[in-house]
Scaffold this active site. Sequence first.
Site, PDB file in Angstrom:
ATOM      1  N   GLN A   1       6.459  -1.386  22.089  1.00 29.98           N
ATOM      2  CA  GLN A   1       5.457  -0.308  22.091  1.00 29.98           C
ATOM      3  C   GLN A   1       4.842   0.181  20.736  1.00 29.98           C
ATOM      4  OE1 GLN A   1       5.844   1.806  25.382  1.00 29.98           O
ATOM      5  NE2 GLN A   1       4.483   3.579  24.740  1.00 29.98           N
TER       6      GLN A   1
ATOM      7  N   ARG B   1       8.480   0.478  34.449  1.00 30.67           N
ATOM      8  CA  ARG B   1       9.015   1.019  33.513  1.00 30.67           C
ATOM      9  C   ARG B   1       8.481   2.014  32.789  1.00 30.67           C
ATOM     10  NH1 ARG B   1      10.144  -0.581  28.189  1.00 30.67           N
ATOM     11  NH2 ARG B   1      12.346  -0.313  27.502  1.00 30.67           N
TER      12      ARG B   1
ATOM     13  N   HIS C   1      14.618   5.839  25.188  1.00 24.93           N
ATOM     14  CA  HIS C   1      15.849   5.537  24.583  1.00 24.93           C
ATOM     15  C   HIS C   1      16.840   6.660  24.488  1.00 24.93           C
ATOM     16  CE1 HIS C   1      14.729   1.348  24.351  1.00 24.93           C
ATOM     17  NE2 HIS C   1      13.693   1.638  23.806  1.00 24.93           N
TER      18      HIS C   1
ATOM     19  N   GLN D   1      19.654  -0.388  28.011  1.00 22.00           N
ATOM     20  CA  GLN D   1      18.630  -0.316  26.833  1.00 22.00           C
ATOM     21  C   GLN D   1      17.914   0.877  27.077  1.00 22.00           C
ATOM     22  OE1 GLN D   1      15.086  -1.122  26.990  1.00 22.00           O
ATOM     23  NE2 GLN D   1      15.226  -3.433  26.525  1.00 22.00           N
TER      24      GLN D   1
ATOM     25  N   LEU E   1      10.839  -3.126  25.040  1.00 14.24           N
ATOM     26  CA  LEU E   1       9.864  -3.670  26.150  1.00 14.24           C
ATOM     27  C   LEU E   1       9.835  -5.221  25.735  1.00 14.24           C
ATOM     28  CD1 LEU E   1       6.771  -4.924  26.480  1.00 14.24           C
ATOM     29  CD2 LEU E   1       6.281  -2.577  25.386  1.00 14.24           C
TER      30      LEU E   1
END
Length: 315
Positions: A10, A118, A202, A251, A94
């Site tokens: 991203q 997600r 994260h 992750q 991603l």
Amino acid sequence: MRYALIFPGQGSQEVGMGRDLHEAFWTARDVFSRADEALGFSLSRIIFEGPDEELKRTAFTQPAILTMSIAALYSLEKEMGLSLDPMFLAGHSLGEYTALVAAGSISLEDGVRLVHLRGRLMQEAVPEGEGAMAAILGLEAEAVSEVCEKAAPSGECQPANFNSPGQVVISGKTAFVHAAMEKAKEYGAKKTVLLNVSAPFHSRQMRPVADRLREAFEKIEWRNPSVPIISNSAASPVHSVEEIQDTLFDQTFLPVLWQASVNRMADEGVEAFYEIGPGTVLTGLVKKCRKGMHVGSYGRLSDFETFSKKLREMV
């Protein structure tokens, strides 16, 4: 020359990305069409026409980057006639899902649906304003970890991306991220930059997202990857479906170990890194992580002939 293919995450998106491939190649048009059909809406319209604010929405950004990256990869293989034989695949956040599609571990359709979910779950996980991310520049990893521990002793802020020497991104609850930014300056950081993101990716705040994704994993078909994939959360190769699902789960709320991943691939014998997809972010990070590597970014039609020539020279 042994090489790895790497896929961006991203932040690499831009309105209009992949349009030139779509216009030039049937293979690319097929990828965009399949993604649209899998999602039930015109992702390709958002990619090609925007507006930018819509493309930046995490639920759209993630499948958009995956789709464009796979369109580029498949076009290189099928339209340019390249027989790609990478030593490893890897992706940033991603981008790890893109690597799974590239390795045949999941289908394109399941890939775009997974990252759409997600992205949506990440947007919804934390109310607006309650989570933040910031880049800490000029401090090494250990110092940034110590900064987070001192600013947020209960884990409300943590390192999220160990991107390259002197570049670490932190993530967590907004007040604690700001506190860590101030603490980093005391430690001698050259610069701290609050990132324009919609959620604290994260971080521990993403743990509920990981649980929901684990449920989604059970609903799709998985296969062992055709090429070893370097996992973000462990910076080591994964070979089996079970390993892949475990590392994808991790992750979501653990840091991306990009610097360690690049070093692991180089230590295993990789001599070149080729970024497939929009932008050049990973190419720049590889240069900082490992001096002397051959690198290149290939997401535009104008890049394809250069890439084809490089690979043919290796044979």
